[in-house]
Design a protein around this motif. Sequence first.
Motif, PDB file in Angstrom:
ATOM      1  N   CYS A  80       0.858  -1.192   0.000  1.00  0.00           N
ATOM      2  CA  CYS A  80       0.000   0.000   0.000  1.00  0.00           C
ATOM      3  C   CYS A  80       0.892   1.239   0.000  1.00  0.00           C
ATOM      4  O   CYS A  80       1.997   1.221   0.538  1.00  0.00           O
ATOM      5  N   GLN A  81       0.401   2.327  -0.610  1.00  0.00           N
ATOM      6  CA  GLN A  81       1.199   3.545  -0.743  1.00  0.00           C
ATOM      7  C   GLN A  81       0.449   4.750  -0.187  1.00  0.00           C
ATOM      8  O   GLN A  81      -0.754   4.879  -0.380  1.00  0.00           O
ATOM      9  N   ASP A  82       1.193   5.646   0.457  1.00  0.00           N
ATOM     10  CA  ASP A  82       0.620   6.897   0.981  1.00  0.00           C
ATOM     11  C   ASP A  82       0.102   7.752  -0.163  1.00  0.00           C
ATOM     12  O   ASP A  82       0.787   7.907  -1.177  1.00  0.00           O
ATOM     13  N   TRP A  83      -1.056   8.332   0.043  1.00  0.00           N
ATOM     14  CA  TRP A  83      -1.576   9.301  -0.920  1.00  0.00           C
ATOM     15  C   TRP A  83      -1.327  10.718  -0.444  1.00  0.00           C
ATOM     16  O   TRP A  83      -1.042  11.615  -1.209  1.00  0.00           O
ATOM     17  N   ASN A  84      -1.454  10.936   0.851  1.00  0.00           N
ATOM     18  CA  ASN A  84      -1.393  12.295   1.365  1.00  0.00           C
ATOM     19  C   ASN A  84      -0.572  12.362   2.635  1.00  0.00           C
ATOM     20  O   ASN A  84      -0.152  11.344   3.176  1.00  0.00           O
ATOM     21  N   LEU A 142      -3.296   3.820  -0.349  1.00  0.00           N
ATOM     22  CA  LEU A 142      -3.914   3.281  -1.556  1.00  0.00           C
ATOM     23  C   LEU A 142      -3.586   1.801  -1.689  1.00  0.00           C
ATOM     24  O   LEU A 142      -2.463   1.368  -1.406  1.00  0.00           O
ATOM     25  N   ASP A 144     -11.692   7.290  -1.508  1.00  0.00           N
ATOM     26  CA  ASP A 144     -10.965   7.594  -2.739  1.00  0.00           C
ATOM     27  C   ASP A 144     -10.051   8.801  -2.541  1.00  0.00           C
ATOM     28  O   ASP A 144     -10.064   9.444  -1.487  1.00  0.00           O
ATOM     29  N   ILE A 145      -9.251   9.106  -3.556  1.00  0.00           N
ATOM     30  CA  ILE A 145      -8.254  10.168  -3.432  1.00  0.00           C
ATOM     31  C   ILE A 145      -8.867  11.558  -3.283  1.00  0.00           C
ATOM     32  O   ILE A 145      -8.170  12.500  -2.919  1.00  0.00           O
ATOM     33  N   CYS A 176      -0.944   1.594  -7.945  1.00  0.00           N
ATOM     34  CA  CYS A 176      -2.024   1.589  -6.954  1.00  0.00           C
ATOM     35  C   CYS A 176      -3.363   2.008  -7.546  1.00  0.00           C
ATOM     36  O   CYS A 176      -3.432   2.753  -8.512  1.00  0.00           O
ATOM     37  N   ALA A 211      -6.973   4.065  -7.038  1.00  0.00           N
ATOM     38  CA  ALA A 211      -7.192   5.435  -6.575  1.00  0.00           C
ATOM     39  C   ALA A 211      -8.005   5.477  -5.292  1.00  0.00           C
ATOM     40  O   ALA A 211      -8.711   6.446  -5.023  1.00  0.00           O
ATOM     41  N   TYR A 212      -7.903   4.435  -4.487  1.00  0.00           N
ATOM     42  CA  TYR A 212      -8.628   4.363  -3.223  1.00  0.00           C
ATOM     43  C   TYR A 212      -7.969   3.349  -2.307  1.00  0.00           C
ATOM     44  O   TYR A 212      -7.125   2.554  -2.722  1.00  0.00           O
TER      45      TYR A 212
END
Length: 133
Positions: free
Chosen positions: A67-71, A82, A99-100, A120, A122-123
């Motif tokens: 999983c990857q950080d979005w923010n 994500l 979602d993003i 990833c 978008a959620y």
Amino acid sequence: MSKIKIVPFEQAAEAIYDAVGASSGDVIEIVTPQFHRTSKMTKPSSAPTPFETVRQLDYNALRSLGCQDWNDPDADGNVLLLFPGEWYEMIPDGFEIVDISGNVEEFFLNETDNDIRFGCLAYGILVKKPIIN
């Protein structure tokens, strides 16, 4: 030098047909690029089973699964992680995702977007990010 032509949204389909030389009834498919993970990103592991157990995993465990950080963390220390694109078919129908854009919705296979960027979807889910001193 090429000219920029501004077209009202309502006329966009017609303008695209004209630009590519398509005829009425031709199908135009717009495919956006799919980005892959960079070499520095964690390669994904299989999703946990049952999938719902992702909610019991902490930030570090989810990152280790791909999983990857979005923010950046919000005021409560939460980040949106994500899901790896490879998990798309493993997410159960009705599973609540964020979602993003921050919208909360339920996932449904073949209905929820499966677009992948940097490996990833978008959620994902909100989790508390540990504070690093």
